[in-house]
Design a protein around this motif. Structure first.
Motif, mmCIF file in Angstrom:
data_model
loop_
_atom_site.group_PDB
_atom_site.id
_atom_site.type_symbol
_atom_site.label_atom_id
_atom_site.label_comp_id
_atom_site.label_asym_id
_atom_site.label_seq_id
_atom_site.Cartn_x
_atom_site.Cartn_y
_atom_site.Cartn_z
ATOM 1 N N GLU A 257 0.831 -1.197 0.000
ATOM 2 C CA GLU A 257 0.000 0.000 0.000
ATOM 3 C C GLU A 257 0.875 1.261 0.000
ATOM 4 O O GLU A 257 0.572 2.251 -0.676
ATOM 5 C CB GLU A 257 -0.937 0.006 1.222
ATOM 6 C CG GLU A 257 -2.178 -0.881 1.074
ATOM 7 C CD GLU A 257 -1.915 -2.379 1.189
ATOM 8 O OE1 GLU A 257 -0.762 -2.786 1.431
ATOM 9 O OE2 GLU A 257 -2.878 -3.164 1.015
ATOM 10 N N GLU A 258 1.971 1.213 0.749
ATOM 11 C CA GLU A 258 2.846 2.392 0.828
ATOM 12 C C GLU A 258 3.634 2.601 -0.460
ATOM 13 O O GLU A 258 3.969 3.730 -0.817
ATOM 14 C CB GLU A 258 3.807 2.263 2.024
ATOM 15 C CG GLU A 258 3.090 2.224 3.354
ATOM 16 C CD GLU A 258 2.107 3.375 3.549
ATOM 17 O OE1 GLU A 258 2.508 4.533 3.383
ATOM 18 O OE2 GLU A 258 0.920 3.106 3.833
ATOM 19 N N VAL A 259 3.926 1.514 -1.149
ATOM 20 C CA VAL A 259 4.665 1.626 -2.415
ATOM 21 C C VAL A 259 3.756 2.175 -3.522
ATOM 22 O O VAL A 259 4.168 3.014 -4.329
ATOM 23 C CB VAL A 259 5.247 0.250 -2.824
ATOM 24 C CG1 VAL A 259 5.966 0.344 -4.166
ATOM 25 C CG2 VAL A 259 6.190 -0.272 -1.754
ATOM 26 N N SER A 265 8.494 2.088 -7.832
ATOM 27 C CA SER A 265 9.548 1.618 -8.745
ATOM 28 C C SER A 265 9.743 2.602 -9.896
ATOM 29 O O SER A 265 10.878 2.843 -10.341
ATOM 30 C CB SER A 265 9.217 0.224 -9.275
ATOM 31 O OG SER A 265 9.289 -0.702 -8.205
ATOM 32 N N HIS A 266 8.657 3.193 -10.367
ATOM 33 C CA HIS A 266 8.779 4.210 -11.412
ATOM 34 C C HIS A 266 9.552 5.417 -10.883
ATOM 35 O O HIS A 266 10.419 5.976 -11.572
ATOM 36 C CB HIS A 266 7.388 4.633 -11.895
ATOM 37 C CG HIS A 266 7.419 5.593 -13.036
ATOM 38 N ND1 HIS A 266 7.260 6.949 -12.865
ATOM 39 C CD2 HIS A 266 7.615 5.397 -14.354
ATOM 40 C CE1 HIS A 266 7.341 7.545 -14.037
ATOM 41 N NE2 HIS A 266 7.558 6.628 -14.961
ATOM 42 N N LEU A 267 9.263 5.778 -9.652
ATOM 43 C CA LEU A 267 9.973 6.904 -9.033
ATOM 44 C C LEU A 267 11.481 6.631 -9.000
ATOM 45 O O LEU A 267 12.292 7.496 -9.356
ATOM 46 C CB LEU A 267 9.440 7.122 -7.608
ATOM 47 C CG LEU A 267 10.184 8.142 -6.750
ATOM 48 C CD1 LEU A 267 10.118 9.543 -7.356
ATOM 49 C CD2 LEU A 267 9.611 8.157 -5.338
ATOM 50 N N GLU A 270 12.973 7.043 -12.436
ATOM 51 C CA GLU A 270 13.070 8.459 -12.839
ATOM 52 C C GLU A 270 14.188 9.180 -12.079
ATOM 53 O O GLU A 270 14.850 10.062 -12.632
ATOM 54 C CB GLU A 270 11.720 9.161 -12.629
ATOM 55 C CG GLU A 270 10.651 8.716 -13.613
ATOM 56 C CD GLU A 270 11.097 8.808 -15.077
ATOM 57 O OE1 GLU A 270 11.564 9.878 -15.494
ATOM 58 O OE2 GLU A 270 11.008 7.785 -15.784
ATOM 59 N N LEU A 271 14.396 8.806 -10.835
ATOM 60 C CA LEU A 271 15.487 9.418 -10.065
ATOM 61 C C LEU A 271 16.845 9.002 -10.646
ATOM 62 O O LEU A 271 17.783 9.807 -10.697
ATOM 63 C CB LEU A 271 15.378 9.025 -8.594
ATOM 64 C CG LEU A 271 14.207 9.702 -7.850
ATOM 65 C CD1 LEU A 271 13.911 8.987 -6.538
ATOM 66 C CD2 LEU A 271 14.489 11.173 -7.582
ATOM 67 N N MET A 272 16.934 7.755 -11.118
ATOM 68 C CA MET A 272 18.190 7.334 -11.762
ATOM 69 C C MET A 272 18.378 8.095 -13.071
ATOM 70 O O MET A 272 19.487 8.458 -13.444
ATOM 71 C CB MET A 272 18.183 5.825 -12.016
ATOM 72 C CG MET A 272 18.283 4.993 -10.751
ATOM 73 S SD MET A 272 18.692 3.264 -11.061
ATOM 74 C CE MET A 272 17.217 2.650 -11.851
ATOM 75 N N ALA A 285 13.362 7.251 -2.558
ATOM 76 C CA ALA A 285 11.992 6.705 -2.565
ATOM 77 C C ALA A 285 11.566 6.322 -1.147
ATOM 78 O O ALA A 285 10.437 6.601 -0.731
ATOM 79 C CB ALA A 285 11.911 5.504 -3.510
ATOM 80 N N VAL A 286 12.479 5.707 -0.398
ATOM 81 C CA VAL A 286 12.178 5.357 0.998
ATOM 82 C C VAL A 286 11.888 6.625 1.800
ATOM 83 O O VAL A 286 10.976 6.674 2.623
ATOM 84 C CB VAL A 286 13.354 4.547 1.622
ATOM 85 C CG1 VAL A 286 13.263 4.510 3.138
ATOM 86 C CG2 VAL A 286 13.368 3.130 1.061
ATOM 87 N N SER A 287 12.631 7.684 1.511
ATOM 88 C CA SER A 287 12.431 8.916 2.294
ATOM 89 C C SER A 287 11.080 9.568 1.978
ATOM 90 O O SER A 287 10.510 10.252 2.818
ATOM 91 C CB SER A 287 13.590 9.897 2.109
ATOM 92 O OG SER A 287 13.398 10.633 0.936
#
Ligand code: SD4
Length: 341
Positions: A257-259, A265-267, A270-272, A285-287
């Motif tokens: 639910e939190e993911v 995973s898309h986030l 995109e960050l990479m 993403a964890v933050s």
């Protein structure tokens, strides 16, 4: 134009925060140089080691990343000892084993099955959805019908030990997703943050083949004793798994639910694209999950795993106990994931 592009690249690389601010169609900083010729496979948790070995059989013979991830995750799917993936998975609160899986390749092709029952290898059904239908997702009865029509066997997936665990759970019927809940409550694990060799959760696998193409797969029985019909992040493209062959791939495990809320995973991908390393992208993403709800984050587990086009990989989790397995020409190893807490 050249200068403007350079400016945008240097201002975006290293920034964890900016998404979508620039016109990526023209100025995208993210096409990362490929690692062609050096295949690698990574996957979540300790059981990833055996799964990676099966994927490596494919990769080492010049097979495709897509074939590798399918072959790899079929290993825990078939393992009755593994109570959180495939055959032997813990059932929902009605005693029904319902499975979720998805797969994605280097051409943005993807397939998914959600809440499918009686089929030992949902990942292979997800692949067929991708290859044989004009759709991406099939759910429940429809997914089962499709599988049976394509030669899959109808099987009882509820093993004796999973049935016993469910019957034990029925005594209290206490339903509260927690940290690595399957282990903690139903294997009588006393460690408040169980991990390492006894930990069994969703398998997410990412592979880069000798041609430099990336593919990923994710498969799970989801949260133990969930409501019937509940689907987590694992079979949702963008949440539990995402691959962009220009940049890399990511997958997740933990409380779905939190993911889903942050399209995790898309986030990470995109960050990479913006220049973050796989580990830092997972950490960011964890933050996001932490920022949204710092109190709740203390009580749940979420972990991300990522690989980029160069074959660099990394992971980050909320809690201790998350591990991931790596298999390449250079190393065959199990790595404890870094975590916030
Ligand atoms: C889900 N993400 O269904 C999965 C479960 C999982 O560790 O990964 N558990 O939410």
């Amino acid at each position: 134009m050249q200068n403007r592009r350079k400016f945008l690249q240097s201002s975006l690389i290293g920034s964890a925060a900016v998404i979508g601010g620039a016109s990526f169609a023209e100025d995208r900083p993210g096409r990362i140089q490929s690692n062609a010729g050096n295949p690698i496979v990574i996957s979540t948790w300790d059981f990833g080691k055996a799964a990676n070995a099966a994927a490596w059989e494919v990769l080492s013979k010049n097979g495709s990343a897509l074939d590798a991830v399918e072959a790899g995750v079929r290993v825990p799917e078939a393992d009755p000892e593994n109570q959180s993936v495939g055959y032997g998975g813990l059932p929902d609160r009605d005693g029904r084993v319902t499975l979720d899986a998805c797969i994605m390749d280097a051409q943005y092709r993807c397939g998914s099955v959600m809440c499918i029952e009686h089929i030992k290898h949902p990942i292979s059904v997800a692949r067929l959805v991708m290859e044989k239908t004009p759709h991406i997702v099939l759910v429940g009865e429809g997914a089962l019908e499709f599988a049976l029509a394509n030669g899959f066997q109808k099987e009882n997936l509820l093993t004796e030990s999973s049935k016993k665990a469910w019957q034990e759970w029925l005594k209290s019927s206490d339903y509260k997703p927690g940290i690595n809940i399957e282990n903690k409550l139903y294997k009588k694990e006393t460690d408040p943050m169980p991990g390492g060799k006894d930990n069994h959760d969703t398998i997410g696998m990412l592979s880069l083949d000798a041609k430099g193409d990336i593919a990923g797969a994710c498969t799970t029985s989801g949260l133990a004793f969930k409501m019937h019909g509940r689907v987590g992040d694992s079979p949702i493209i963008g949440a539990g798994l995402y691959v962009d062959n220009e940049v890399g791939g990511a997958t997740s495990t933990g409380l779905g639910e939190e993911v889903i809320r942050i399209v995790g995973s898309h986030l990470v991908v995109e960050l990479m694209r913006q220049g973050l390393s796989p580990e830092n992208a997972c950490k960011e993403a964890v933050s996001r999950i932490l920022k949204r709800s710092p109190q709740k984050a203390k009580e749940i587990q979420v972990g991300f795993l990522a690989i980029n086009k160069k074959g660099e990989y990394g992971a980050y989790a909320l809690q201790k106990g998350f591990s991931y397995a790596v298999h390449s020409n250079k190393e065959v190893t199990l790595i404890p994931g870094k975590s916030h807490f």
